[in-house]
Design an enzyme around this catalytic site. Structure first.
Site, PDB file in Angstrom:
ATOM      1  N   TRP A  31       0.848  -1.191   0.000  1.00  0.00           N
ATOM      2  CA  TRP A  31       0.000   0.000   0.000  1.00  0.00           C
ATOM      3  C   TRP A  31       0.885   1.242   0.000  1.00  0.00           C
ATOM      4  CZ3 TRP A  31      -5.109   0.172  -0.702  1.00  0.00           C
ATOM      5  CH2 TRP A  31      -5.819  -1.020  -0.539  1.00  0.00           C
ATOM      6  N   ALA A  65       0.131  -3.350   6.421  1.00  0.00           N
ATOM      7  CA  ALA A  65       0.768  -3.181   7.731  1.00  0.00           C
ATOM      8  C   ALA A  65       0.268  -4.199   8.756  1.00  0.00           C
ATOM      9  CB  ALA A  65       0.543  -1.762   8.253  1.00  0.00           C
ATOM     10  N   GLU A  67      -0.299  -7.251   8.360  1.00  0.00           N
ATOM     11  CA  GLU A  67       0.384  -8.527   8.156  1.00  0.00           C
ATOM     12  C   GLU A  67       1.879  -8.470   8.465  1.00  0.00           C
ATOM     13  OE1 GLU A  67      -3.390  -8.325   6.094  1.00  0.00           O
ATOM     14  OE2 GLU A  67      -1.636  -7.048   5.776  1.00  0.00           O
ATOM     15  N   ALA A  89       3.149   2.744   5.191  1.00  0.00           N
ATOM     16  CA  ALA A  89       2.499   4.008   5.540  1.00  0.00           C
ATOM     17  C   ALA A  89       1.018   3.742   5.763  1.00  0.00           C
ATOM     18  CB  ALA A  89       2.694   5.033   4.438  1.00  0.00           C
ATOM     19  N   HIS A  97     -10.418   2.204  10.849  1.00  0.00           N
ATOM     20  CA  HIS A  97      -9.465   1.255  10.281  1.00  0.00           C
ATOM     21  C   HIS A  97      -8.028   1.594  10.703  1.00  0.00           C
ATOM     22  CE1 HIS A  97      -6.849  -0.198   6.919  1.00  0.00           C
ATOM     23  NE2 HIS A  97      -7.577  -1.280   7.092  1.00  0.00           N
ATOM     24  N   ARG A 136       7.918  12.777   5.965  1.00  0.00           N
ATOM     25  CA  ARG A 136       8.727  11.788   6.684  1.00  0.00           C
ATOM     26  C   ARG A 136       9.487  10.853   5.744  1.00  0.00           C
ATOM     27  NH1 ARG A 136       4.923  13.949   9.285  1.00  0.00           N
ATOM     28  NH2 ARG A 136       4.877  14.113  11.538  1.00  0.00           N
TER      29      ARG A 136
END
Length: 163
Positions: A31, A65, A67, A89, A97, A136
């Site tokens: 993602w 994320a 997993e 991210a 969620h 970031r």
């Protein structure tokens, strides 16, 4: 006005060839792939700066994320890597969620570290906006992928010094 962030006291620089034989896994989500690619670039830059051979950096992928903890544990249990740097991210949306995914990813990774004794660099951004994610994931040593790789290598140094 007082600065809110106080800065980071960097660890000692790696000794010559200190990390030459170290195997690093970069575990990346599927993602927000452009942001993850920028984090990957930062993590690879850090590995190079710390003397990790490029051939010893291997990329693995997790669907998302949520997993990442299981994938991280599988990588560490396999003996394929000395440390794992997780890159992803999770961007807040209009539903809860974000809270479940980001929180469970972080908690799960802490559990993995404690269970396996293997260092894990947490480079999964948990941000409110895409703009915050890009801030970031920018170039240089403040890239969170760079910082996550540095944290994993510093912890590997510490764990090995105590073995």
């Amino acid at each position: 006005m007082k600065k809110l962030k106080t800065g980071y006291a960097a660890p000692k620089k790696p000794g010559k060839k200190e990390f030459a034989g170290v195997r690093i896994a970069l575990l990346e989500t599927r993602w927000n792939t452009d942001i993850v690619a920028a984090l990957d670039k930062g993590a690879r830059e850090c590995c190079s700066d710390w003397g990790v051979q490029a051939a010893n950096v291997k990329v693995y992928y997790a669907p998302g994320a949520y997993e990442i903890p299981l994938a991280t544990q599988a990588i560490l249990d396999s003996g394929e890597a000395d440390a794992v740097v997780t890159l992803g991210a999770v961007i807040r949306g209009d539903t809860p969620h974000f809270d479940f995914v980001a929180g469970e990813c972080a908690r799960g990774l802490m559990d993995v570290q404690l269970k396996t004794g293997g260092p894990v660099g947490f480079g999964v951004l948990t941000v409110n906006t895409v703009e915050q994610a890009w801030e970031r994931a920018g170039p240089g040593k403040t890239n969170k992928g760079y910082e996550a790789a540095a944290a994993a290598l510093e912890m590997l140094r510490l764990v090995r010094s105590l073995a």
